[in-house]
Design a protein around this motif. Sequence first.
Motif, PDB file in Angstrom:
ATOM      1  N   ALA A  53      -5.312  -8.581  -2.691  1.00 25.79           N
ATOM      2  CA  ALA A  53      -5.439  -8.178  -1.286  1.00 25.79           C
ATOM      3  C   ALA A  53      -4.424  -7.088  -0.961  1.00 25.79           C
ATOM      4  CB  ALA A  53      -5.241  -9.384  -0.368  1.00 25.79           C
ATOM      5  N   ALA A  54      -3.185  -7.257  -1.455  1.00 27.39           N
ATOM      6  CA  ALA A  54      -2.167  -6.230  -1.231  1.00 27.39           C
ATOM      7  C   ALA A  54      -2.572  -4.915  -1.894  1.00 27.39           C
ATOM      8  CB  ALA A  54      -0.816  -6.708  -1.771  1.00 27.39           C
ATOM      9  N   ALA A  55      -3.142  -4.998  -3.096  1.00 21.76           N
ATOM     10  CA  ALA A  55      -3.583  -3.791  -3.798  1.00 21.76           C
ATOM     11  C   ALA A  55      -4.654  -3.065  -2.988  1.00 21.76           C
ATOM     12  CB  ALA A  55      -4.107  -4.149  -5.180  1.00 21.76           C
ATOM     13  N   ALA A  56      -5.578  -3.820  -2.411  1.00 17.78           N
ATOM     14  CA  ALA A  56      -6.640  -3.205  -1.605  1.00 17.78           C
ATOM     15  C   ALA A  56      -6.081  -2.526  -0.367  1.00 17.78           C
ATOM     16  CB  ALA A  56      -7.663  -4.261  -1.209  1.00 17.78           C
ATOM     17  N   TYR A  90     -10.955  -6.590   0.915  1.00 20.41           N
ATOM     18  CA  TYR A  90     -11.993  -5.800   0.252  1.00 20.41           C
ATOM     19  C   TYR A  90     -12.991  -5.243   1.265  1.00 20.41           C
ATOM     20  CZ  TYR A  90     -10.478  -7.682  -4.302  1.00 20.41           C
ATOM     21  OH  TYR A  90      -9.771  -8.013  -5.429  1.00 20.41           O
ATOM     22  N   ALA A  91     -13.297  -6.034   2.270  1.00 20.07           N
ATOM     23  CA  ALA A  91     -14.243  -5.577   3.296  1.00 20.07           C
ATOM     24  C   ALA A  91     -13.691  -4.386   4.067  1.00 20.07           C
ATOM     25  CB  ALA A  91     -14.585  -6.720   4.239  1.00 20.07           C
ATOM     26  N   GLU A  92     -12.362  -4.290   4.147  1.00 20.23           N
ATOM     27  CA  GLU A  92     -11.731  -3.199   4.882  1.00 20.23           C
ATOM     28  C   GLU A  92     -11.780  -1.869   4.128  1.00 20.23           C
ATOM     29  OE1 GLU A  92      -7.801  -4.771   5.397  1.00 20.23           O
ATOM     30  OE2 GLU A  92      -8.522  -6.452   6.617  1.00 20.23           O
ATOM     31  N   LEU A  93     -12.085  -1.903   2.842  1.00 21.97           N
ATOM     32  CA  LEU A  93     -12.156  -0.675   2.058  1.00 21.97           C
ATOM     33  C   LEU A  93     -13.356   0.164   2.510  1.00 21.97           C
ATOM     34  CD1 LEU A  93     -11.511  -2.160  -1.487  1.00 21.97           C
ATOM     35  CD2 LEU A  93      -9.984  -0.596  -0.277  1.00 21.97           C
ATOM     36  N   GLY A  94     -13.247   1.449   2.368  1.00 23.26           N
ATOM     37  CA  GLY A  94     -14.391   2.307   2.665  1.00 23.26           C
ATOM     38  C   GLY A  94     -15.427   2.235   1.554  1.00 23.26           C
ATOM     39  N   ASP A  95     -16.381   3.126   1.594  1.00 19.10           N
ATOM     40  CA  ASP A  95     -17.461   3.114   0.608  1.00 19.10           C
ATOM     41  C   ASP A  95     -17.078   3.775  -0.712  1.00 19.10           C
ATOM     42  OD1 ASP A  95     -19.165   1.810   2.352  1.00 19.10           O
ATOM     43  OD2 ASP A  95     -19.948   3.689   3.203  1.00 19.10           O
ATOM     44  N   ASP A  96     -15.986   4.508  -0.747  1.00 23.72           N
ATOM     45  CA  ASP A  96     -15.594   5.237  -1.961  1.00 23.72           C
ATOM     46  C   ASP A  96     -14.738   4.331  -2.854  1.00 23.72           C
ATOM     47  OD1 ASP A  96     -15.029   7.024  -3.925  1.00 23.72           O
ATOM     48  OD2 ASP A  96     -13.723   8.302  -2.708  1.00 23.72           O
ATOM     49  N   VAL A 101      -7.797   3.478  -4.896  1.00 15.66           N
ATOM     50  CA  VAL A 101      -7.017   3.078  -6.075  1.00 15.66           C
ATOM     51  C   VAL A 101      -6.293   1.764  -5.812  1.00 15.66           C
ATOM     52  CG1 VAL A 101      -5.049   3.689  -7.539  1.00 15.66           C
ATOM     53  CG2 VAL A 101      -6.711   5.445  -6.893  1.00 15.66           C
ATOM     54  N   PHE A 102      -6.344   0.881  -6.819  1.00 21.19           N
ATOM     55  CA  PHE A 102      -5.573  -0.367  -6.794  1.00 21.19           C
ATOM     56  C   PHE A 102      -4.381  -0.202  -7.734  1.00 21.19           C
ATOM     57  CE2 PHE A 102      -8.793  -3.995  -5.703  1.00 21.19           C
ATOM     58  CZ  PHE A 102      -9.151  -3.335  -4.552  1.00 21.19           C
ATOM     59  N   GLU A 103      -3.197  -0.574  -7.273  1.00 22.53           N
ATOM     60  CA  GLU A 103      -2.035  -0.670  -8.155  1.00 22.53           C
ATOM     61  C   GLU A 103      -1.892  -2.133  -8.549  1.00 22.53           C
ATOM     62  OE1 GLU A 103       1.341   2.204  -7.524  1.00 22.53           O
ATOM     63  OE2 GLU A 103       0.626   1.980  -5.461  1.00 22.53           O
ATOM     64  N   LEU A 104      -2.025  -2.386  -9.854  1.00 22.24           N
ATOM     65  CA  LEU A 104      -2.022  -3.751 -10.383  1.00 22.24           C
ATOM     66  C   LEU A 104      -0.924  -3.858 -11.430  1.00 22.24           C
ATOM     67  CD1 LEU A 104      -5.906  -4.114 -10.817  1.00 22.24           C
ATOM     68  CD2 LEU A 104      -4.511  -4.931  -8.894  1.00 22.24           C
ATOM     69  N   PRO A 105       0.310  -4.116 -11.006  1.00 23.22           N
ATOM     70  CA  PRO A 105       1.448  -4.049 -11.928  1.00 23.22           C
ATOM     71  C   PRO A 105       1.440  -5.116 -13.015  1.00 23.22           C
ATOM     72  CG  PRO A 105       2.127  -4.920  -9.787  1.00 23.22           C
ATOM     73  CD  PRO A 105       0.735  -4.407  -9.624  1.00 23.22           C
ATOM     74  N   GLU A 106       0.615  -6.147 -12.886  1.00 24.14           N
ATOM     75  CA  GLU A 106       0.559  -7.165 -13.934  1.00 24.14           C
ATOM     76  C   GLU A 106      -0.203  -6.673 -15.164  1.00 24.14           C
ATOM     77  OE1 GLU A 106      -0.871 -10.883 -12.390  1.00 24.14           O
ATOM     78  OE2 GLU A 106       1.191 -11.463 -11.899  1.00 24.14           O
ATOM     79  N   PHE A 107      -0.947  -5.587 -15.039  1.00 22.11           N
ATOM     80  CA  PHE A 107      -1.688  -5.038 -16.160  1.00 22.11           C
ATOM     81  C   PHE A 107      -0.794  -4.085 -16.934  1.00 22.11           C
ATOM     82  CE2 PHE A 107      -4.856  -6.659 -13.398  1.00 22.11           C
ATOM     83  CZ  PHE A 107      -5.963  -6.948 -14.171  1.00 22.11           C
ATOM     84  N   SER A 108      -0.840  -4.181 -18.270  1.00 14.08           N
ATOM     85  CA  SER A 108       0.073  -3.398 -19.101  1.00 14.08           C
ATOM     86  C   SER A 108      -0.452  -1.977 -19.301  1.00 14.08           C
ATOM     87  CB  SER A 108       0.267  -4.074 -20.456  1.00 14.08           C
ATOM     88  OG  SER A 108      -0.981  -4.297 -21.084  1.00 14.08           O
ATOM     89  N   VAL A 109      -0.534  -1.246 -18.211  1.00 10.92           N
ATOM     90  CA  VAL A 109      -0.945   0.155 -18.238  1.00 10.92           C
ATOM     91  C   VAL A 109       0.097   0.938 -17.444  1.00 10.92           C
ATOM     92  CG1 VAL A 109      -2.713   1.792 -17.510  1.00 10.92           C
ATOM     93  CG2 VAL A 109      -3.394  -0.456 -18.354  1.00 10.92           C
ATOM     94  N   ALA A 116     -10.807   1.214  -7.381  1.00  7.08           N
ATOM     95  CA  ALA A 116     -11.036  -0.063  -6.693  1.00  7.08           C
ATOM     96  C   ALA A 116     -12.203  -0.826  -7.292  1.00  7.08           C
ATOM     97  CB  ALA A 116     -11.273   0.193  -5.207  1.00  7.08           C
ATOM     98  N   ARG A 117     -13.277  -0.122  -7.665  1.00  6.29           N
ATOM     99  CA  ARG A 117     -14.443  -0.809  -8.227  1.00  6.29           C
ATOM    100  C   ARG A 117     -14.056  -1.586  -9.488  1.00  6.29           C
ATOM    101  NH1 ARG A 117     -19.464   0.247  -7.091  1.00  6.29           N
ATOM    102  NH2 ARG A 117     -19.017   2.386  -6.411  1.00  6.29           N
ATOM    103  N   LEU A 118     -13.239  -0.967 -10.343  1.00  9.12           N
ATOM    104  CA  LEU A 118     -12.815  -1.629 -11.573  1.00  9.12           C
ATOM    105  C   LEU A 118     -11.890  -2.804 -11.261  1.00  9.12           C
ATOM    106  CD1 LEU A 118     -12.895  -1.657 -14.645  1.00  9.12           C
ATOM    107  CD2 LEU A 118     -11.011   0.014 -14.642  1.00  9.12           C
ATOM    108  N   GLY A 119     -10.962  -2.601 -10.332  1.00 14.08           N
ATOM    109  CA  GLY A 119     -10.057  -3.683  -9.955  1.00 14.08           C
ATOM    110  C   GLY A 119     -10.791  -4.890  -9.411  1.00 14.08           C
ATOM    111  N   ILE A 120     -11.787  -4.651  -8.563  1.00 11.11           N
ATOM    112  CA  ILE A 120     -12.557  -5.762  -8.000  1.00 11.11           C
ATOM    113  C   ILE A 120     -13.376  -6.430  -9.101  1.00 11.11           C
ATOM    114  CG2 ILE A 120     -14.331  -6.413  -6.321  1.00 11.11           C
ATOM    115  CD1 ILE A 120     -13.338  -4.039  -4.601  1.00 11.11           C
ATOM    116  N   GLY A 121     -13.822  -5.646 -10.093  1.00  9.09           N
ATOM    117  CA  GLY A 121     -14.523  -6.235 -11.237  1.00  9.09           C
ATOM    118  C   GLY A 121     -13.632  -7.197 -12.008  1.00  9.09           C
ATOM    119  N   PHE A 122     -12.351  -6.813 -12.214  1.00  6.47           N
ATOM    120  CA  PHE A 122     -11.408  -7.729 -12.857  1.00  6.47           C
ATOM    121  C   PHE A 122     -11.331  -9.044 -12.069  1.00  6.47           C
ATOM    122  CE2 PHE A 122      -8.613  -3.832 -14.172  1.00  6.47           C
ATOM    123  CZ  PHE A 122      -9.463  -3.549 -15.223  1.00  6.47           C
TER     124      PHE A 122
END
Length: 202
Positions: A53-56, A90-96, A101-109, A116-122
């Motif tokens: 939610a914070a990432a969104a 997630y509902a607050e996000l626009g259509d793009d 972009v989601f910042e997900l610091p737990e991922f080793s990248v 956002a689409r990929l983050g929500i898929g995770f």
Amino acid sequence: MTDIRDLNARAVRDSMDVVRQVQVTDLGRPTPCEGWTLADLLGHMAVQHRGFAAAARGDGAEMRHWEFVSAGADAVQQYLAASEDVLAAYAELGDDLEGAVFELPEFSVDPPRFPARLGIGFHFIDYVVHAWDVAVTIGIDFELRPELEQDALRITLAVPNGDNRTADGSAFVSALEIPEDASTLDKILLYLGRTPGWRPTA
């Protein structure tokens, strides 16, 4: 194309239905997540909701959103509240969803930034699997909605299955062998290192 947010919302709401059946006396039960009790798992699930939610909302880089807390006696209420929070974010996000972009610091990248689409898929796959985790822990049946099956399997099979699975803190362990006649849910579980026949020890 189905909006990934719709798929995710169905999976999260199904997990909420499962978690509503948890009793305080269940919190010490072992789960399919090795070394974790149900209290640990529910705490993790709620914290992940808060982190996503914070990432969104553009604040995912703050590690305080991701700090693990084992659940207490109010585990069900805390989980349900966190679920509503992430769905609202997630509902607050626009259509793009590619431009956002989601910042997900737990991922080793480095940097840990994802469309956002990929983050929500995770997130979607996590909660398909975690709903099953909770259901088998408390001894109830779990069925993946038919309308989620193909997208869930497609996204699951895109998860890398290499050294990343053996690293400390990895979300999933190495994939297990998948029989040709396995159900879609079992294929998802096996690819993500779960054993479909798992049951808690007495």
